[in-house]
Design a protein around this motif. Structure first.
Motif, PDB file in Angstrom:
ATOM      1  N   GLN A 157       9.905  35.084  35.684  1.00  0.00           N
ATOM      2  CA  GLN A 157       8.855  34.828  34.700  1.00  0.00           C
ATOM      3  C   GLN A 157       7.941  33.677  35.102  1.00  0.00           C
ATOM      4  OE1 GLN A 157       8.068  36.703  32.288  1.00  0.00           O
ATOM      5  NE2 GLN A 157       9.873  37.999  32.101  1.00  0.00           N
ATOM      6  N   ALA A 158       8.408  32.797  35.943  1.00  0.00           N
ATOM      7  CA  ALA A 158       7.632  31.607  36.300  1.00  0.00           C
ATOM      8  C   ALA A 158       6.574  31.871  37.356  1.00  0.00           C
ATOM      9  CB  ALA A 158       8.577  30.506  36.788  1.00  0.00           C
ATOM     10  N   ALA A 159       6.881  32.752  38.309  1.00  0.00           N
ATOM     11  CA  ALA A 159       5.977  32.970  39.447  1.00  0.00           C
ATOM     12  C   ALA A 159       4.602  33.434  38.981  1.00  0.00           C
ATOM     13  CB  ALA A 159       6.579  34.005  40.395  1.00  0.00           C
ATOM     14  N   GLY A 160       3.579  32.737  39.441  1.00  0.00           N
ATOM     15  CA  GLY A 160       2.219  33.082  39.082  1.00  0.00           C
ATOM     16  C   GLY A 160       1.740  32.453  37.786  1.00  0.00           C
ATOM     17  N   ARG A 161       2.658  31.802  37.053  1.00  0.00           N
ATOM     18  CA  ARG A 161       2.284  31.164  35.783  1.00  0.00           C
ATOM     19  C   ARG A 161       2.413  29.653  35.835  1.00  0.00           C
ATOM     20  NH1 ARG A 161       5.612  35.835  32.796  1.00  0.00           N
ATOM     21  NH2 ARG A 161       3.958  37.421  32.819  1.00  0.00           N
ATOM     22  N   ILE A 162       3.344  29.168  36.638  1.00  0.00           N
ATOM     23  CA  ILE A 162       3.459  27.750  36.942  1.00  0.00           C
ATOM     24  C   ILE A 162       3.732  27.636  38.440  1.00  0.00           C
ATOM     25  CG2 ILE A 162       4.289  27.082  34.643  1.00  0.00           C
ATOM     26  CD1 ILE A 162       7.131  26.965  35.827  1.00  0.00           C
ATOM     27  N   ALA A 163       3.655  26.419  38.965  1.00  0.00           N
ATOM     28  CA  ALA A 163       3.925  26.222  40.387  1.00  0.00           C
ATOM     29  C   ALA A 163       5.381  26.568  40.703  1.00  0.00           C
ATOM     30  CB  ALA A 163       3.628  24.782  40.778  1.00  0.00           C
ATOM     31  N   VAL A 164       5.581  27.365  41.732  1.00  0.00           N
ATOM     32  CA  VAL A 164       6.924  27.764  42.167  1.00  0.00           C
ATOM     33  C   VAL A 164       7.013  27.564  43.668  1.00  0.00           C
ATOM     34  CG1 VAL A 164       8.573  29.657  42.373  1.00  0.00           C
ATOM     35  CG2 VAL A 164       7.170  29.462  40.318  1.00  0.00           C
ATOM     36  N   ASP A 165       7.926  26.690  44.086  1.00  0.00           N
ATOM     37  CA  ASP A 165       8.101  26.404  45.508  1.00  0.00           C
ATOM     38  C   ASP A 165       9.582  26.193  45.774  1.00  0.00           C
ATOM     39  OD1 ASP A 165       8.378  24.490  47.912  1.00  0.00           O
ATOM     40  OD2 ASP A 165       6.282  25.128  48.058  1.00  0.00           O
ATOM     41  N   LEU A 166      10.172  27.068  46.559  1.00  0.00           N
ATOM     42  CA  LEU A 166      11.608  27.015  46.823  1.00  0.00           C
ATOM     43  C   LEU A 166      12.013  25.674  47.404  1.00  0.00           C
ATOM     44  CD1 LEU A 166      14.376  28.458  46.995  1.00  0.00           C
ATOM     45  CD2 LEU A 166      13.656  29.347  49.222  1.00  0.00           C
ATOM     46  N   ARG A 167      11.251  25.164  48.361  1.00  0.00           N
ATOM     47  CA  ARG A 167      11.603  23.894  48.996  1.00  0.00           C
ATOM     48  C   ARG A 167      11.529  22.746  47.997  1.00  0.00           C
ATOM     49  NH1 ARG A 167       8.799  26.288  53.530  1.00  0.00           N
ATOM     50  NH2 ARG A 167       6.825  25.617  52.602  1.00  0.00           N
TER      51      ARG A 167
END
Length: 381
Positions: free
Chosen positions: A170-180
């Motif tokens: 649900q988060a991807a594309g709506r808030i910043a998401v960075d695995l590292r």
């Protein structure tokens, strides 16, 4: 979509982005199998690897550690079943059923806003003699939009030798998401949740997870032996292009700010009409609100709003269309309100005039629907 009927159920599935549909059509015209070595196979392989590199770059992973799946459910299952082998399994009380049904044995409680209790998580991981754990913690909740303190949870996991899997569907594309940046060991994505088409997802890996992930489906050794089966190339291409579009819009900030403003306007109007904003005290996705109307069953509200021209949902729409008491709201301690809440999730296509129309429809519904006396007394209203 017919503008006389407004779709406000983006957390179930976002409307497909035009650029994603174009990418899907181009990929569908490629005949070869990505595993074939002839020219047509190499053309298909180029489409697949380009999508893989794009997704990895957008979400902070290496391309060789981006595993294509059929969607978010498979990505979560691959992480839980693969990384959890021989480990103690912990998950927050508000995880999606895709994680809950994958074999998680212990639950970490949340507070009244749906935020995981990190103190309890640390205590559970510190128990003497306990085996190493796999912890599952979603980045943003699908029902109430609550954003979890994943980076802090990752720090706790590292101290105690635990792996951390993050459901970022649900988060991807709506808030910043960075695995590292999050410090997680794995992260699940689903293309149709940010404007791709249904049928493609991905599991991103880091650290120990890159070395220890066995396949759930062995198949023909595709995806470096991590996931067998020919990938759905058109859906994969659409997912990568949709991700680029969504992350690009997020970087501009104006769209997310407008979305959050519309969400807050809905919240204010709903509260004035007698509703409770579930999880309203915590950071939330800009497009998501969960509104509980004491004494009015969720299903009755859904029908009334559908007739008024709006599509919303109750709980998770990924559970065979059922309308039932929400385990998320129950975990938050909301009691009878768990069966009286609807989710409004604004899509990227939302317009201000649509939001204003929804506010009017919600006010009318709240005023007209009779309230059940017993529920009102239980809610203390």
């Amino acid at each position: 979509m017919d503008r006389d009927w407004i779709y406000f159920d983006a957390n179930a599935s976002e409307p497909a982005r035009p650029a994603a549909l174009e990418a899907m059509a181009r990929a569908a015209s490629v005949t070869g199998n990505p595993s074939s070595v002839h020219r047509a196979g190499r053309q298909a392989r180029a489409v697949l690897e380009s999508a893989r590199e794009q997704l990895a770059a957008l979400f902070g992973a290496r391309a060789d550690n981006c595993v294509m799946t059929s969607g978010g459910t498979e990505a979560n299952l691959l992480a839980v079943a693969g990384l959890g082998a021989g480990r103690r399994m912990l998950a927050s009380a508000v995880e999606h059923d895709a994680v809950r049904a994958a074999g998680v044995a212990e639950t970490v409680p949340v507070d009244g806003d749906g935020v995981v209790r990190l103190d309890v998580l640390e205590h559970m991981l510190a128990e003497a003699g306990a085996p190493p754990a796999l912890v599952c913690l979603m980045l943003a909740n699908n029902e109430v939009g609550t954003i979890q303190p994943v980076a802090e949870a990752a720090r706790i996991c590292r101290v105690h030798g635990a792996l951390l899997h993050v459901d970022a569907v649900q988060a991807a594309g709506r808030i910043a998401v960075d695995l590292r940046a999050l410090g997680a060991d794995s992260l699940a994505l689903s293309g149709h949740k940010f404007g791709g088409v249904k049928g493609a997802g991905a599991l991103l890996l880091a650290g120990e997870a890159t070395r220890t992930l066995p396949p759930v489906m062995a198949g023909g050794g595709q995806e470096q032996g991590r996931r067998g089966g020919t990938p759905a190339l058109p859906a994969v291409a659409a997912m990568a292009e949709a991700a680029a579009q969504a992350v690009g819009a997020l970087a501009a900030e104006s769209a997310a700010a407008a979305m959050a403003g519309w969400r807050d306007a809905i919240d204010a109007a709903a509260v004035a009409a007698g509703a409770v904003v579930c999880g309203g005290g915590a950071p939330r996705l800009p497009n998501t609100t969960c509104l509980a109307l004491p004494g009015r069953a969720a299903q009755t509200q859904l029908i009334a709003l559908d007739l008024a021209g709006f599509g919303v949902s109750a709980g998770s729409a990924c559970s065979s269309g059922k309308v039932a008491r929400s385990h998320v709201l129950e975990a938050m301690g909301l009691g009878p309100l768990a069966g009286e809440a609807i989710r409004v999730s604004l899509p990227w296509t939302a317009r201000e005039e649509d939001v204003m129309r929804f506010i009017d429809a919600y006010r009318t519904m709240a005023a007209r629907l009779p309230a059940r006396r017993a529920t009102l007394e239980e809610a203390g209203t």
